[in-house]
Design a protein around this motif. Sequence first.
Motif, short mmCIF file in Angstrom:
data_model
loop_
_atom_site.label_atom_id
_atom_site.label_comp_id
_atom_site.label_asym_id
_atom_site.label_seq_id
_atom_site.Cartn_x
_atom_site.Cartn_y
_atom_site.Cartn_z
N PRO A 834 57.72 42.61 45.00
CA PRO A 834 57.21 43.93 44.60
C PRO A 834 56.57 43.87 43.22
N GLY A 835 55.43 44.56 43.07
CA GLY A 835 54.74 44.60 41.78
C GLY A 835 53.26 44.31 41.93
N ARG A 836 52.60 43.97 40.79
CA ARG A 836 51.16 43.76 40.74
C ARG A 836 50.89 42.35 40.22
N THR A 837 49.93 41.67 40.85
CA THR A 837 49.51 40.34 40.41
C THR A 837 47.99 40.33 40.29
N VAL A 838 47.49 39.78 39.16
CA VAL A 838 46.05 39.78 38.90
C VAL A 838 45.50 38.37 39.14
N HIS A 839 44.39 38.28 39.89
CA HIS A 839 43.67 37.03 40.11
C HIS A 839 42.19 37.28 39.86
N GLN A 840 41.45 36.20 39.58
CA GLN A 840 40.01 36.33 39.33
C GLN A 840 39.23 35.29 40.12
N TYR A 841 38.03 35.71 40.55
CA TYR A 841 37.04 34.82 41.14
C TYR A 841 35.84 34.81 40.21
N ARG A 842 35.08 33.70 40.21
CA ARG A 842 33.88 33.60 39.36
C ARG A 842 32.70 33.09 40.19
N PHE A 843 31.54 33.73 39.93
CA PHE A 843 30.29 33.28 40.55
C PHE A 843 29.28 33.03 39.43
N PRO A 844 28.75 31.79 39.28
CA PRO A 844 27.69 31.54 38.30
C PRO A 844 26.45 32.36 38.66
N ARG A 845 25.57 32.54 37.65
CA ARG A 845 24.34 33.32 37.81
C ARG A 845 24.68 34.70 38.42
N GLY A 846 25.62 35.32 37.75
CA GLY A 846 26.18 36.56 38.31
C GLY A 846 25.19 37.70 38.41
N ARG A 847 24.17 37.71 37.54
CA ARG A 847 23.21 38.82 37.57
C ARG A 847 22.47 38.88 38.91
N GLU A 848 22.34 37.74 39.59
CA GLU A 848 21.66 37.73 40.88
C GLU A 848 22.44 38.52 41.93
N LEU A 849 23.73 38.74 41.70
CA LEU A 849 24.57 39.44 42.67
C LEU A 849 24.74 40.93 42.39
#
Length: 875
Positions: A834-849
């Motif tokens: 129970p609770g909250r877990t933070v994860h991150q994803y990264r994409f290079p050249r992010g402005r294109e997305l």
Amino acid sequence: MLPPQIVVSLLIVGVAAEVPKSPPALSVPLPPDLSIVYRCNFDESHDQNYDLFPDYWTRAYGPRYPLYVKAEIVPVASPDSPRSLWGYLDGGSLALSTPPISITQLFSYQAQVWVRTRNVQSDRIFLEVTLLDSNDKPLRLLSSRQLGETAEWTLLSVGPFDVDDPLVAKAVLTLHVEAGVRADVGAEVWFGTVSLRRLPMLRVTLDRPNGLYLLPQQPCVNCVVSGVPSPAPLLQIRVMNAEQQEVLQEKISLESQPAFSEEEIPPEPALRGITLYKGTTQRTLPLDQPGYYRIRVHLAQDSNSSRDAELAFVIMRPPEGNDLSPFGWSLPLGVLPPGPDRLRELLHHAAVGYVKFPVWCDDNTDKRTLQETSHFLEHLASHGVQIVGLLTPPDSVREKISPHATTLDVLSSDPKIWQPSLEFTFARVATLVRYWQLGEDDGEPLPSPARIQQVLDQAQKALGNVVAEIRLGIPWNWLRPFPPIRLAFVHLTGEPSLTAEELESFLQAIPKDPAPPQIFLTLRPLDDREYSLRDRVRDLVLRMAATREGAVLAAFHPDPFDPHTGLCTATGTPTELYLPWRTTANALASAQPIGSVLLPGGSTNRIFSIDQQRGVMVLWADRPAREVLYLGSEITAFDAWGKEVPVENTPQGQAILVGDWPLFVYGVSVPIARWRQRVTLATTRLPSVYGVPYRNQLRFQNTFPEPVSGEAFITTPPNWHVSPRHFTFQLQPGETLEREVFFTLPFDAETGPQPVRVDFRAQGESGYRFSSYHFVEVGLGDVYIEVSTRLDESGDLVVQQVFVNETEYPVSFRCELFAPDRRRQFMLIREQGPGRTVHQYRFPRGRELIGKTLWLRAEEIGGSRTLNYRITAAE
């Protein structure tokens, strides 16, 4: 000095400016000599007898103005003079007056004085202008704002003001230091240059003094200019709407004539030998849209003598009916302001159905006041307005007990003190007054309920032989428990004001009683010093609508002439809130609340029935939305100003653009609105498990007054399977149909609230095609993901995933993130408790997305749930 009652009625507050933080010599540029009527800077030329008091000036003497209060010229520099007039305040007041100064109707005038103080605590300093006739009889009194302690030189002003009365021939300027309840001792005040300036006179009036116009009427503005040196002065006319948008502009070269003929001698010696001009022009303003407007007229002269004038007016759409509304005005000052004639017109156009008015009088009351009150109340009653008589004792009765005695104090005393005057009052107006309220809405602290009941019983007993039925009520603070008292009505009031949502909840929570009193309540708009016009209009409209949701007999504006929350100015012209009040009152005059419906664009609404077939919808949205749905066969929409809003007819129904300014939609079909309200799904939450059919039940009722038959179509998000998606029905009036349906989710069904629409084609006496709108929550809400995006400093698109587990046991999920033209990314969540877990994803050249859709899919490991989220990448 004028009598106090005349002083109060003629008080006008001038505009003062603070001293700039610049060298005193540069503070105020001196105007040309022609503009100066009088100027005293307390130099030696104004004290030729060297007595340290300005020549020909006078000072007031008497108990309030003792001789020991010093006043003399001292060598203390003011902003434009090396000397000033000093007063040493030692427990008394001080009033110093100039000699009479000749003035004329040809000009406007402005009086000014510089002021600085030291150690002032309760005393008040102000400038006063008394207008006199040729025999020095006071005719009018004008006053500046009042100052307390002001360590820096401050400029007090009166005006610009016009000389309206042809009897006015002179003006006297008086410097006042008025002692407070505790007179200051050891305080000092310095007065700098005292001046009276001429300005060109610019008078702007409308053909309707109240500024109220019903279409197709158009405002006619009259401009009078005099005292200008140019034979062709230039006037610039601008008209602005409530949102400060310019809707009209024109320039006029005014044709004028000499102000004085060759045979006439100007009344002021300074004007002799100078040619001045005067002129008049009229313009009809070509405005054909309802709204609140301000006309601004600018007279172009040199920088010291150009003039500006501004007037407000409204153009109104004629009301659709003559029904009086359940909204009222409290008028604790009676017909003042702005006088009975203007007040009657304001009330009539505002659709006011209730008026609170002070009625308690005695044989000491002025006969003209008694007659004026009777005629005013007779006029209201003859037009169907319900009158609530405010029982506030006249001073002659109150003072027999105490100057500060409340209404209940008076009625608790010996009946011989108050009964004769109250019987006198009832005998005069009892046939006109329907309700009687003890005291003003906000004016008196209330004692215990037991004492209130005792006073009510005593009043009923004393007056029972005068009036057969007395509907007595009291004001009551809504923060206190509801009063356990036998009353005809209770007026609920108090601060802070409740929001529309709070008001609805409060009214629903009022205890139910077998014989409840009628309910009045206070409806004070937001203060214009603290809130924008948009917020004030929306709040007023929504709170007025909220009062119709509860058992409220009438809602009252506590002071329609308040300078910051009022609907009108003291002179009787409308403020920005007059039209929104009128539009709402007219819309809801005879309407009954029937609730709201879910709209496809998410806008909020309240629907009110006008009759069995037609209704009006109050519609607004926190964010701009385009609502497309069928509302009725003849739909019109108007904004809060009464201006018609475009309604586009489409195959799906009417399309209306909605924002945070409230709209009023007329012609709404009441049977269709009620049908939409009766359409329900038994289950509005589905587990996020795909490929498994889930049973639900669709229920709806025939709300038309005739039998109908037709078809129903269920529309869901793409790839959902519904069985049956289409079926037929036949229903009698009031009959309800329940139909079992099954929903099966696809593997990519998005988690969260998903739209479900039910389209109906019904045939009765007419054919109807309309839809109802619903949301089904995918996911049980105990395990979910919050997703956000941002660009970091390196230009990568960072997608943050917050995985939330609100169950009592650990869960495991396999997460996949899909981005267009990019390799998908994976993440495993193992045994998260129970609770909250933070994860991150990264994409290079992010402005294109940026602006593209990302798909996050989380599939439970060892379970059947699948969570799907689609998000738009943002910076």
